[in-house]
Design an enzyme around this catalytic site. Structure first.
Site, PDB file in Angstrom:
ATOM      1  N   ASN A 154      -4.302  14.620   9.103  1.00 54.19           N
ATOM      2  CA  ASN A 154      -5.354  13.706   8.620  1.00 54.19           C
ATOM      3  C   ASN A 154      -5.297  12.340   9.303  1.00 54.19           C
ATOM      4  O   ASN A 154      -5.997  11.419   8.915  1.00 54.19           O
ATOM      5  CB  ASN A 154      -5.259  13.537   7.093  1.00 54.19           C
ATOM      6  CG  ASN A 154      -3.957  12.867   6.652  1.00 54.19           C
ATOM      7  OD1 ASN A 154      -3.113  12.532   7.478  1.00 54.19           O
ATOM      8  ND2 ASN A 154      -3.798  12.684   5.356  1.00 54.19           N
ATOM      9  N   GLU A 157      -1.661   6.591   4.947  1.00 50.12           N
ATOM     10  CA  GLU A 157      -2.681   7.626   4.781  1.00 50.12           C
ATOM     11  C   GLU A 157      -4.080   7.044   4.994  1.00 50.12           C
ATOM     12  O   GLU A 157      -4.294   5.853   4.756  1.00 50.12           O
ATOM     13  CB  GLU A 157      -2.608   8.162   3.342  1.00 50.12           C
ATOM     14  CG  GLU A 157      -1.270   8.767   2.967  1.00 50.12           C
ATOM     15  CD  GLU A 157      -1.112  10.197   3.441  1.00 50.12           C
ATOM     16  OE1 GLU A 157      -1.865  10.638   4.335  1.00 50.12           O
ATOM     17  OE2 GLU A 157      -0.225  10.881   2.912  1.00 50.12           O
ATOM     18  N   ASP A 162      10.070   6.158   7.414  1.00 46.54           N
ATOM     19  CA  ASP A 162       9.704   6.396   6.016  1.00 46.54           C
ATOM     20  C   ASP A 162      10.750   7.217   5.271  1.00 46.54           C
ATOM     21  O   ASP A 162      11.658   7.789   5.874  1.00 46.54           O
ATOM     22  CB  ASP A 162       8.311   7.053   5.929  1.00 46.54           C
ATOM     23  CG  ASP A 162       8.095   8.126   6.992  1.00 46.54           C
ATOM     24  OD1 ASP A 162       9.080   8.595   7.575  1.00 46.54           O
ATOM     25  OD2 ASP A 162       6.937   8.484   7.244  1.00 46.54           O
ATOM     26  N   HIS A 215      -2.555  10.393   9.477  1.00 48.26           N
ATOM     27  CA  HIS A 215      -1.565   9.432   8.963  1.00 48.26           C
ATOM     28  C   HIS A 215      -0.466   9.176   9.995  1.00 48.26           C
ATOM     29  O   HIS A 215      -0.062  10.054  10.737  1.00 48.26           O
ATOM     30  CB  HIS A 215      -1.006   9.827   7.584  1.00 48.26           C
ATOM     31  CG  HIS A 215      -0.047  10.968   7.568  1.00 48.26           C
ATOM     32  ND1 HIS A 215      -0.149  12.012   6.685  1.00 48.26           N
ATOM     33  CD2 HIS A 215       1.058  11.233   8.309  1.00 48.26           C
ATOM     34  CE1 HIS A 215       0.842  12.860   6.886  1.00 48.26           C
ATOM     35  NE2 HIS A 215       1.590  12.414   7.868  1.00 48.26           N
TER      36      HIS A 215
HETATM   37  C1  F6R Z   1       7.549  11.336   9.604  1.00 53.50           C
HETATM   38  C2  F6R Z   1       6.238  10.756   9.561  1.00 53.50           C
HETATM   39  C3  F6R Z   1       4.990  11.557   9.489  1.00 53.50           C
HETATM   40  C4  F6R Z   1       4.956  12.717  10.470  1.00 53.50           C
HETATM   41  C5  F6R Z   1       3.654  13.487  10.328  1.00 53.50           C
HETATM   42  C6  F6R Z   1       3.613  14.691  11.241  1.00 53.50           C
HETATM   43  O1  F6R Z   1       8.559  10.334   9.625  1.00 53.50           O
HETATM   44  O2  F6R Z   1       6.169   9.561   9.568  1.00 53.50           O
HETATM   45  O3  F6R Z   1       3.896  10.719   9.709  1.00 53.50           O
HETATM   46  O4  F6R Z   1       5.084  12.214  11.779  1.00 53.50           O
HETATM   47  O5  F6R Z   1       3.501  13.915   9.015  1.00 53.50           O
HETATM   48  O6  F6R Z   1       4.537  15.634  10.812  1.00 53.50           O
HETATM   49  P1  F6R Z   1       4.852  16.914  11.685  1.00 53.50           P
HETATM   50  O7  F6R Z   1       5.570  16.434  12.903  1.00 53.50           O
HETATM   51  O8  F6R Z   1       5.757  17.751  10.815  1.00 53.50           O
HETATM   52  O9  F6R Z   1       3.555  17.578  12.006  1.00 53.50           O
END
Ligand code: F6R
Length: 243
Positions: free
Chosen positions: A136, A143, A67, A138
């Site tokens: 959450n 989401e 992303d 995602h």
């Molecule tokens: C990042 C991504 C997000 C993260 C998620 C967890 O490329 O796709 O889905 O994996 O937000 O983020 P952290 O690791 O910072 O808790």
């Protein structure tokens, strides 16, 4: 689904790097799907160490990232392109032209999203997709919602995610409101998935995946139940509701 529980993020990172490096050693042309966020950083540090000390060779490896924020170009320190260069690519012998992060500044986003999926297919598909998960549930920026996208697409970020990601920005107002994300179908087409999760704030969505075992768009993480080859590496805190 293989579940590995470790006592700390250091061991989660080490185990993840062992799995990634094994693939890179076995298949010098492997295609990796990579994630940003804080969770995989330790694994990337370990891969850098393996490159520097053990000669782990990335010269023919290709990578596709999950992303990117809309509106940020790769020079912006908050962009995921910048993150990947800074945390991994600049420190290993990968060919930058073989590293793909969605382009947050592209004009025709819908065409670009289709092309991103096509590009992955034409390259032969992702061999190993590294994933983190949001508190959450995602996955990438898919989401919780009534419906989830199959292909790479543009999404509006939820208030929860904007809040969670504001820790990387000077103020919450600077967090972009939308992003390009691989869709759930793009992710589930990867041949193997490696999910990393640490911390108590991930425990609830992990419970959905590992204990409740029901697929729900309210917790996109649960879609991994449909994939035949998933390895989950978690720390005790993330696993705390699964005992
Ligand atoms: C990042 C991504 C997000 C993260 C998620 C967890 O490329 O796709 O889905 O994996 O937000 O983020 P952290 O690791 O910072 O808790």
């Amino acid at each position: 689904m293989e579940v590995i529980v470790k006592s700390s993020i250091e061991y989660v990172s080490k185990n993840a790097a062992d799995i990634i490096s094994k693939l890179v050693r076995e298949n010098s042309k492997a295609i990796l799907g990579l994630a940003t966020g804080s969770t995989p950083v330790g694994a990337y540090e370990e891969l850098i160490r393996m490159h520097k000390e053990e000669g782990l060779d990335f010269s023919a490896i290709k990578t596709y990232n999950l992303d990117e924020y809309i509106g940020l170009d790769g020079d912006n320190p908050n962009s995921y392109r910048y993150f990947m260069n800074d945390k991994l690519f600049n420190h290993i012998n990968i060919n930058m032209e073989n590293t793909y992060v969605p382009d947050g500044k592209v004009k025709d986003i819908n065409t670009y999203c289709q092309e991103y999926d096509e590009m992955i297919k034409e390259a032969g598909g992702i061999d190993l997709q590294v994933l983190g998960v949001g508190p959450n549930g995602h996955i990438a920026f898919n989401e919780p919602d009534q419906a989830l996208s199959v292909g790479t697409c543009i999404v509006d970020l939820t208030e929860d995610t904007i809040q969670a990601n504001s820790r990387f920005f000077d103020s919450i107002d600077e967090v972009p409101k939308s992003a390009i994300t691989m869709g759930m179908g793009t992710i589930l087409r990867a041949k193997k998935i490696l999910l990393l999760a640490t911390g108590k704030n991930k425990a609830n969505v992990l419970k959905g995946l590992l204990m409740d075992k029901k697929i729900t768009t309210n917790n996109p993480l649960t879609f991994l139940l449909l994939h035949p080859d998933v390895t989950v590496i978690v720390d005790d805190d993330a696993y705390s509701l699964c005992r």
